[in-house]
Design a protein around this motif. Structure first.
Motif, mmCIF file in Angstrom:
data_model
loop_
_atom_site.group_PDB
_atom_site.id
_atom_site.type_symbol
_atom_site.label_atom_id
_atom_site.label_comp_id
_atom_site.label_asym_id
_atom_site.label_seq_id
_atom_site.Cartn_x
_atom_site.Cartn_y
_atom_site.Cartn_z
ATOM 1 N N ARG A 1 0.830 -1.209 0.000
ATOM 2 C CA ARG A 1 0.000 0.000 0.000
ATOM 3 C C ARG A 1 0.864 1.259 0.000
ATOM 4 N N THR A 2 1.927 1.256 0.767
ATOM 5 C CA THR A 2 2.829 2.409 0.792
ATOM 6 C C THR A 2 3.428 2.654 -0.581
ATOM 7 N N ALA A 3 3.818 1.578 -1.258
ATOM 8 C CA ALA A 3 4.384 1.714 -2.603
ATOM 9 C C ALA A 3 3.338 2.244 -3.581
ATOM 10 N N TYR A 4 2.103 1.741 -3.480
ATOM 11 C CA TYR A 4 1.033 2.235 -4.360
ATOM 12 C C TYR A 4 0.818 3.737 -4.161
ATOM 13 N N ASN A 5 0.775 4.149 -2.907
ATOM 14 C CA ASN A 5 0.488 5.564 -2.623
ATOM 15 C C ASN A 5 1.609 6.480 -3.093
ATOM 16 N N GLN A 6 2.836 5.976 -3.086
ATOM 17 C CA GLN A 6 3.935 6.765 -3.634
ATOM 18 C C GLN A 6 3.742 6.984 -5.128
ATOM 19 N N VAL A 7 3.289 5.936 -5.819
ATOM 20 C CA VAL A 7 3.017 6.049 -7.255
ATOM 21 C C VAL A 7 1.899 7.057 -7.506
ATOM 22 N N ILE A 8 0.816 6.953 -6.741
ATOM 23 C CA ILE A 8 -0.327 7.853 -6.925
ATOM 24 C C ILE A 8 0.094 9.305 -6.726
#
Length: 535
Positions: A438-445
């Motif tokens: 989730r942390t990685a996804y939010n960095q992308v977003i």
């Protein structure tokens, strides 16, 4: 043994849906401004949260109170807009039929169990009437597809009715896809949108979480065709699909928009309602058992201590000893697959200590990866219905090993003598996998929003606030407390109309700041929460 989780005080709230009123209802469009944004053709992409899914189903009232529909109503107050069309279900019962056969159940409402306690029950006032094969004619402004992961939005054939039965296509998208081979993104971009919102990625970790970590963390596997429904999506796969979606929408004409990040799924009621220590000595079905239980586990604890070790914080005390308190609530026992399996060693030690080899073998198999739960574990909402219940499947397995039905029943009490299985509990290693992705996804977003000058709503912070301090409004405080908090529906994962109104207001705040607009917000207190009955 009776269930330990009760739904108390629910009926005291005003919960039924009502017609929304607006926080600043001014009829004249000139009172507001769209600023630098063009809302004339708004298209929303996402999953169930975008579709208006609630109470474990998609149904008309939920769709009408989806945050995109709320936004569309507010956009029409600042400029002339196209009609915001949604692929409405056929009824308010929820559920789906495929060639007349039910493939999804009705929505949840509050019912009364055999003991007089209010608890979620499937709606029985009407049978499902939404037939997947009865295709709708679009285009549709709300492209929210329940169950979709990020890579599903770019997957050809995801809306092919012929693939639904085999699980190769999505039944919700199949109802309104423009053609069998299209993608969600293609149908959205074909509408030449001028503004868009995108809230996708929740399901890329949610299936893993709600299954108690029964899926696979696919980090490092870049081929989504190999993923299962409960697997965690690789962050690079997420990044590629997410960037493609945003770029395509911008190229289609939607140069302005708002992205929403992924909340911490472990903050929602589905994971926070059932305590890790629900076994009360005051419960007449459990309290009298405590001396016998402790005597039984006293035979295992020395072996568990010898094989597992002791606590570094309290030397001499085994981390893995199992003991139930006679004066306070005790934790359930859980199967923790992250622990080394000491079944064979435990069996051997028990035999050496004088235990009958057959009994030692059963104990070794059952308790080779067991421990009592801690505050670091999260029991899923569905565990409330099985804790303290005799596991009939385990009874049959134990009887096949030579135990009598009575002996098998004694060793098959969920969470007490039989460890809570993987699907009912998230252990710390599983939670770490979820949060890492989730942390990685939010960095992308965040990176994509910044690179394209788009608005970004921190939905993670918003829902964390509901889970901690709560969010005040003029009718009270919105919290994440199951059933009574107002933010979450009866499935413990999806929002209520009031919760979706909260999200809509947060998006409006971001729009007004990013695009110098003055879009009016809604009064979230005028939106409903949960449904108290079949009526």
């Amino acid at each position: 043994m009776k269930n330990y989780i009760k739904y108390i005080g629910i009926l005291a709230l005003g919960m039924v849906a009502c017609e929304p009123e607006f926080e600043n209802p001014v009829d004249e469009n000139d009172a507001y401004s769209n600023g630098e944004a063009d809302f004339s053709n708004y298209v929303a992409l996402g999953n169930s949260l975008t579709a208006g899914y609630a109470d474990n189903a998609l149904y008309i009232t939920g769709q009408q109170n989806s945050y995109p529909n709320i936004l569309a109503q507010q956009f029409s107050k600042v400029q002339e807009t196209q009609e915001f069309d949604q692929p409405l279900m056929a009824d308010n019962a929820g559920g789906l039929l495929l060639n007349g056969t039910p493939i999804a159940g009705t929505r949840l409402v509050l019912g009364i169990d055999a003991e007089g306690n209010p608890s979620p029950r499937n709606y029985t006032g009407q049978a499902p009437s939404t037939e997947v094969t009865e295709l709708l004619s679009g285009p549709f402004s709300n492209m929210g597809v329940p169950g979709a992961k990020v890579y599903h939005l770019v997957a050809p054939g995801y809306g092919n009715v012929a693939g639904v039965a085999a699980g190769a296509a999505n039944p919700y998208f199949a109802r309104f896809a423009s053609e069998p081979g299209t993608t969600v993104l293609a149908d959205a971009a074909a509408q030449n949108p001028t503004f868009f919102t995108l809230w996708i990625g929740n399901n890329d970790v949610l299936g893993f979480a709600t299954s108690g970590g029964a899926g696979v963390d696919q980090t490092g596997n870049f081929d989504p065709s190999q993923y299962g429904s409960n697997d965690i999506t690789d962050p690079q796969v997420f990044a590629q699909a997410y960037s493609t979606i945003v770029t395509s929408m911008i190229e289609a004409g939607a140069e302005e928009g708002v992205l929403l990040n992924i909340p911490d799924v472990t903050n929602v009621p589905y994971f926070t309602t059932v305590p890790f220590a629900p076994l009360s000595p005051a419960n007449p079905s459990f309290g009298p058992m405590i001396p016998t239980l402790n005597a039984t586990f006293a035979q295992l604890n020395p072996a568990l201590t010898a094989l597992r070790g002791v606590s570094e914080e309290t030397p001499g005390e085994s981390v893995y000893s199992i003991e139930f308190s006679a004066s306070a609530a005790s934790p359930v026992i859980v199967h923790d697959e992250s622990l080394p399996d000491i079944s064979a060693q435990l069996t051997e030690v028990l035999i050496q200590s004088g235990m009958d080899p057959g009994q030692a073998t059963i104990y070794g198999m059952q308790y080779g990866q067991v421990r009592q739960a801690t505050a670091e574990d999260l029991l899923v909402l569905t565990s409330s219905g099985v804790i303290g219940q005799v596991n009939t499947t385990r009874v049959q397995e134990l009887m096949a090993m030579g135990l009598t039905q009575e002996q098998a029943g004694q060793l098959a009490v969920n969470g007490v003598t039989y460890p809570m299985q993987d699907r009912y509990v998230l252990v710390p290693s599983e939670i770490a996998s979820i949060n890492g992705a989730r942390t990685a996804y939010n960095q992308v977003i965040a990176q994509v929003a910044n690179a394209n000058g788009l608005g970004l709503v921190d939905a993670a912070a918003l829902l964390q606030e509901t889970a901690t301090t709560g969010i005040p409004f003029d009718g009270g405080v919105l919290t994440s407390t199951f059933a009574t908090g107002g933010a979450f529906s009866l499935d413990g994962v999806h929002l209520t109309p009031r919760g979706y109104a909260l999200v809509a207001n947060k998006i409006i705040d971001e729009i007004n700041e990013t695009y110098n607009a003055t879009v009016p917000k809604v009064n979230i207190g005028n939106y409903g929460t949960i449904t108290p009955s079949n009526d």
